[in-house]
Motif scaffolding. Structure first.
Motif, PDB file in Angstrom:
ATOM      1  N   ILE A  56      -6.324   9.065   5.946  1.00  0.00           N
ATOM      2  CA  ILE A  56      -5.479   7.882   6.097  1.00  0.00           C
ATOM      3  C   ILE A  56      -6.343   6.634   6.251  1.00  0.00           C
ATOM      4  CG2 ILE A  56      -3.807   6.742   7.604  1.00  0.00           C
ATOM      5  CD1 ILE A  56      -2.643   9.549   8.171  1.00  0.00           C
ATOM      6  N   GLN A  57      -7.429   6.745   6.992  1.00  0.00           N
ATOM      7  CA  GLN A  57      -8.352   5.622   7.150  1.00  0.00           C
ATOM      8  C   GLN A  57      -8.918   5.205   5.793  1.00  0.00           C
ATOM      9  OE1 GLN A  57     -11.818   6.481   9.482  1.00  0.00           O
ATOM     10  NE2 GLN A  57     -12.467   4.348   9.595  1.00  0.00           N
ATOM     11  N   ALA A  58      -9.245   6.176   4.962  1.00  0.00           N
ATOM     12  CA  ALA A  58      -9.782   5.872   3.636  1.00  0.00           C
ATOM     13  C   ALA A  58      -8.761   5.118   2.787  1.00  0.00           C
ATOM     14  CB  ALA A  58     -10.211   7.160   2.937  1.00  0.00           C
ATOM     15  N   ILE A  59      -7.498   5.505   2.884  1.00  0.00           N
ATOM     16  CA  ILE A  59      -6.435   4.792   2.170  1.00  0.00           C
ATOM     17  C   ILE A  59      -6.348   3.356   2.665  1.00  0.00           C
ATOM     18  CG2 ILE A  59      -3.951   4.643   1.786  1.00  0.00           C
ATOM     19  CD1 ILE A  59      -5.170   6.872   0.190  1.00  0.00           C
ATOM     20  N   GLN A  60      -6.345   3.178   3.967  1.00  0.00           N
ATOM     21  CA  GLN A  60      -6.192   1.848   4.542  1.00  0.00           C
ATOM     22  C   GLN A  60      -7.368   0.939   4.199  1.00  0.00           C
ATOM     23  OE1 GLN A  60      -5.514   2.727   8.685  1.00  0.00           O
ATOM     24  NE2 GLN A  60      -3.357   3.226   8.367  1.00  0.00           N
ATOM     25  N   MET A  61      -8.555   1.496   4.096  1.00  0.00           N
ATOM     26  CA  MET A  61      -9.719   0.690   3.708  1.00  0.00           C
ATOM     27  C   MET A  61      -9.577   0.178   2.279  1.00  0.00           C
ATOM     28  SD  MET A  61     -12.854   2.806   5.507  1.00  0.00           S
ATOM     29  CE  MET A  61     -14.118   1.724   4.828  1.00  0.00           C
ATOM     30  N   GLY A  62      -8.843   0.923   1.454  1.00  0.00           N
ATOM     31  CA  GLY A  62      -8.611   0.473   0.087  1.00  0.00           C
ATOM     32  C   GLY A  62      -7.823  -0.813   0.014  1.00  0.00           C
ATOM     33  N   LEU A  63      -7.065  -1.134   1.048  1.00  0.00           N
ATOM     34  CA  LEU A  63      -6.312  -2.377   1.086  1.00  0.00           C
ATOM     35  C   LEU A  63      -7.252  -3.580   1.028  1.00  0.00           C
ATOM     36  CD1 LEU A  63      -3.360  -3.332   1.322  1.00  0.00           C
ATOM     37  CD2 LEU A  63      -3.683  -3.448   3.791  1.00  0.00           C
ATOM     38  N   THR A  88      -7.663   5.408  -8.377  1.00  0.00           N
ATOM     39  CA  THR A  88      -6.262   5.558  -8.793  1.00  0.00           C
ATOM     40  C   THR A  88      -5.410   6.129  -7.662  1.00  0.00           C
ATOM     41  OG1 THR A  88      -6.769   7.730  -9.787  1.00  0.00           O
ATOM     42  CG2 THR A  88      -6.781   5.804 -11.252  1.00  0.00           C
ATOM     43  N   HIS A  89      -5.997   7.009  -6.849  1.00  0.00           N
ATOM     44  CA  HIS A  89      -5.252   7.607  -5.735  1.00  0.00           C
ATOM     45  C   HIS A  89      -4.940   6.564  -4.668  1.00  0.00           C
ATOM     46  CE1 HIS A  89      -3.900  10.995  -3.246  1.00  0.00           C
ATOM     47  NE2 HIS A  89      -4.438  10.332  -2.238  1.00  0.00           N
ATOM     48  N   VAL A  90      -5.950   5.824  -4.257  1.00  0.00           N
ATOM     49  CA  VAL A  90      -5.747   4.822  -3.212  1.00  0.00           C
ATOM     50  C   VAL A  90      -4.702   3.794  -3.637  1.00  0.00           C
ATOM     51  CG1 VAL A  90      -6.817   2.843  -2.067  1.00  0.00           C
ATOM     52  CG2 VAL A  90      -7.979   5.045  -2.079  1.00  0.00           C
ATOM     53  N   GLU A  91      -4.858   3.272  -4.830  1.00  0.00           N
ATOM     54  CA  GLU A  91      -3.951   2.210  -5.272  1.00  0.00           C
ATOM     55  C   GLU A  91      -2.516   2.715  -5.419  1.00  0.00           C
ATOM     56  OE1 GLU A  91      -4.525  -1.016  -5.467  1.00  0.00           O
ATOM     57  OE2 GLU A  91      -6.557  -0.657  -4.725  1.00  0.00           O
ATOM     58  N   PHE A  92      -2.353   3.949  -5.876  1.00  0.00           N
ATOM     59  CA  PHE A  92      -1.004   4.501  -5.995  1.00  0.00           C
ATOM     60  C   PHE A  92      -0.362   4.650  -4.618  1.00  0.00           C
ATOM     61  CE2 PHE A  92       2.181   7.830  -6.327  1.00  0.00           C
ATOM     62  CZ  PHE A  92       2.874   7.462  -7.460  1.00  0.00           C
ATOM     63  N   ASP A 151     -12.149  -1.647  -0.438  1.00  0.00           N
ATOM     64  CA  ASP A 151     -13.271  -0.786  -0.077  1.00  0.00           C
ATOM     65  C   ASP A 151     -12.868   0.662  -0.342  1.00  0.00           C
ATOM     66  OD1 ASP A 151     -15.293   0.705   1.050  1.00  0.00           O
ATOM     67  OD2 ASP A 151     -15.360  -0.427   2.928  1.00  0.00           O
ATOM     68  N   TYR A 152     -13.435   1.253  -1.403  1.00  0.00           N
ATOM     69  CA  TYR A 152     -13.076   2.609  -1.807  1.00  0.00           C
ATOM     70  C   TYR A 152     -14.151   3.639  -1.453  1.00  0.00           C
ATOM     71  CZ  TYR A 152      -9.955  -0.200  -4.731  1.00  0.00           C
ATOM     72  OH  TYR A 152      -9.043  -1.110  -5.185  1.00  0.00           O
ATOM     73  N   GLN A 153     -15.193   3.227  -0.766  1.00  0.00           N
ATOM     74  CA  GLN A 153     -16.320   4.115  -0.557  1.00  0.00           C
ATOM     75  C   GLN A 153     -15.951   5.349   0.256  1.00  0.00           C
ATOM     76  OE1 GLN A 153     -19.218   3.696  -2.214  1.00  0.00           O
ATOM     77  NE2 GLN A 153     -19.550   5.790  -1.502  1.00  0.00           N
ATOM     78  N   LEU A 154     -15.157   5.170   1.302  1.00  0.00           N
ATOM     79  CA  LEU A 154     -14.780   6.317   2.122  1.00  0.00           C
ATOM     80  C   LEU A 154     -13.911   7.283   1.318  1.00  0.00           C
ATOM     81  CD1 LEU A 154     -14.907   7.737   4.816  1.00  0.00           C
ATOM     82  CD2 LEU A 154     -12.952   6.370   5.597  1.00  0.00           C
ATOM     83  N   MET A 155     -13.004   6.771   0.509  1.00  0.00           N
ATOM     84  CA  MET A 155     -12.189   7.664  -0.307  1.00  0.00           C
ATOM     85  C   MET A 155     -13.045   8.389  -1.336  1.00  0.00           C
ATOM     86  SD  MET A 155      -9.489   9.228  -0.978  1.00  0.00           S
ATOM     87  CE  MET A 155      -8.245   8.469   0.055  1.00  0.00           C
ATOM     88  N   LYS A 156     -14.043   7.727  -1.896  1.00  0.00           N
ATOM     89  CA  LYS A 156     -14.951   8.407  -2.822  1.00  0.00           C
ATOM     90  C   LYS A 156     -15.624   9.587  -2.121  1.00  0.00           C
ATOM     91  CE  LYS A 156     -16.086   4.375  -5.677  1.00  0.00           C
ATOM     92  NZ  LYS A 156     -17.163   3.465  -6.118  1.00  0.00           N
TER      93      LYS A 156
END
Length: 206
Positions: free
Chosen positions: A179-186, A132-136, A189-194
């Motif tokens: 920031i890299q984790a956010i960009q990977m969500g594009l 939810t954080h990445v997508e927002f 790929d949510y693993q880094l944000m997890k």
């Protein structure tokens, strides 16, 4: 200079601020003063939201209300989707004309699926907050305050799950990795944000 690259309407700055402060109802012209005002109002918002903790699924409509309640006395567009295109560090957020449709998808595919968080296990909560954080943040629906509203959303989810508001200092200390984790969500790929959410969600008590 704005922290963001912005084009279009809503790119209006307060007279006398030398392009440092967005046009506001309070006539504030310095960055320090506007930051202080936003912080004080954010603290009041937290008290209100956590005292009236949502018992059902969080919705985009509720998030808009949070934003309006927080900044409604400061900016005329508080609670409304942005009408300008924005990027940061060369990374573009969603185009303004796509925001309404993206928020509909966000409501249905993320908020309805991952909230409320009552009784949620720690691994499930970590996944819920990460996605939810990445997508927002990728949508970036508001002209200002997206990161702080995204953290409020995560804090509400954590409190619903029986934890207190989260400590985001690891994210601040490793900003480039966040920031890299956010960009990977594009790329879905949510693993880094997890991994980064796992660092701020307390261990479950036995």
């Amino acid at each position: 200079m704005s922290r963001y690259q912005v084009s279009g309407w809503q790119n209006s700055y307060q007279e006398g601020s030398d392009g440092e402060v967005l046009k506001n109802k309070l006539g504030i012209v310095t960055r320090d003063d506007i930051n202080h005002a936003e912080l004080m109002l954010l603290r009041k918002l937290y008290v209100h939201v956590l005292q009236q903790l949502p018992q059902g699924a969080i919705t985009v409509r509720l998030i808009r209300e949070w934003h309006r309640r927080w900044l409604g006395n400061v900016y005329a567009w508080a609670g409304c989707e942005r009408s300008v295109n924005m990027s940061k560090g060369g990374f573009p957020f969603a185009a303004a004309d796509r925001i309404p449709a993206l928020l509909e998808d966000y409501d249905r595919c993320y908020l309805a699926r991952y909230t409320p968080c009552f009784g949620m296990s720690r691994p499930d909560l970590i996944e819920a907050i990460a996605l939810t954080h990445v997508e927002f943040i990728l949508i970036h629906p508001f002209r200002e305050g997206n990161g702080r509203i995204a953290r409020l959303l995560a804090d509400v989810m954590a409190v619903q799950a029986g934890l207190g508001p989260l400590d985001y200092s690891p994210w601040e200390a490793h900003r480039s990795h966040y920031i890299q984790a956010i960009q990977m969500g594009l790329m879905g790929d949510y693993q880094l944000m997890k991994t980064w959410v796992e660092r701020i969600v307390p261990e479950e008590e036995n």
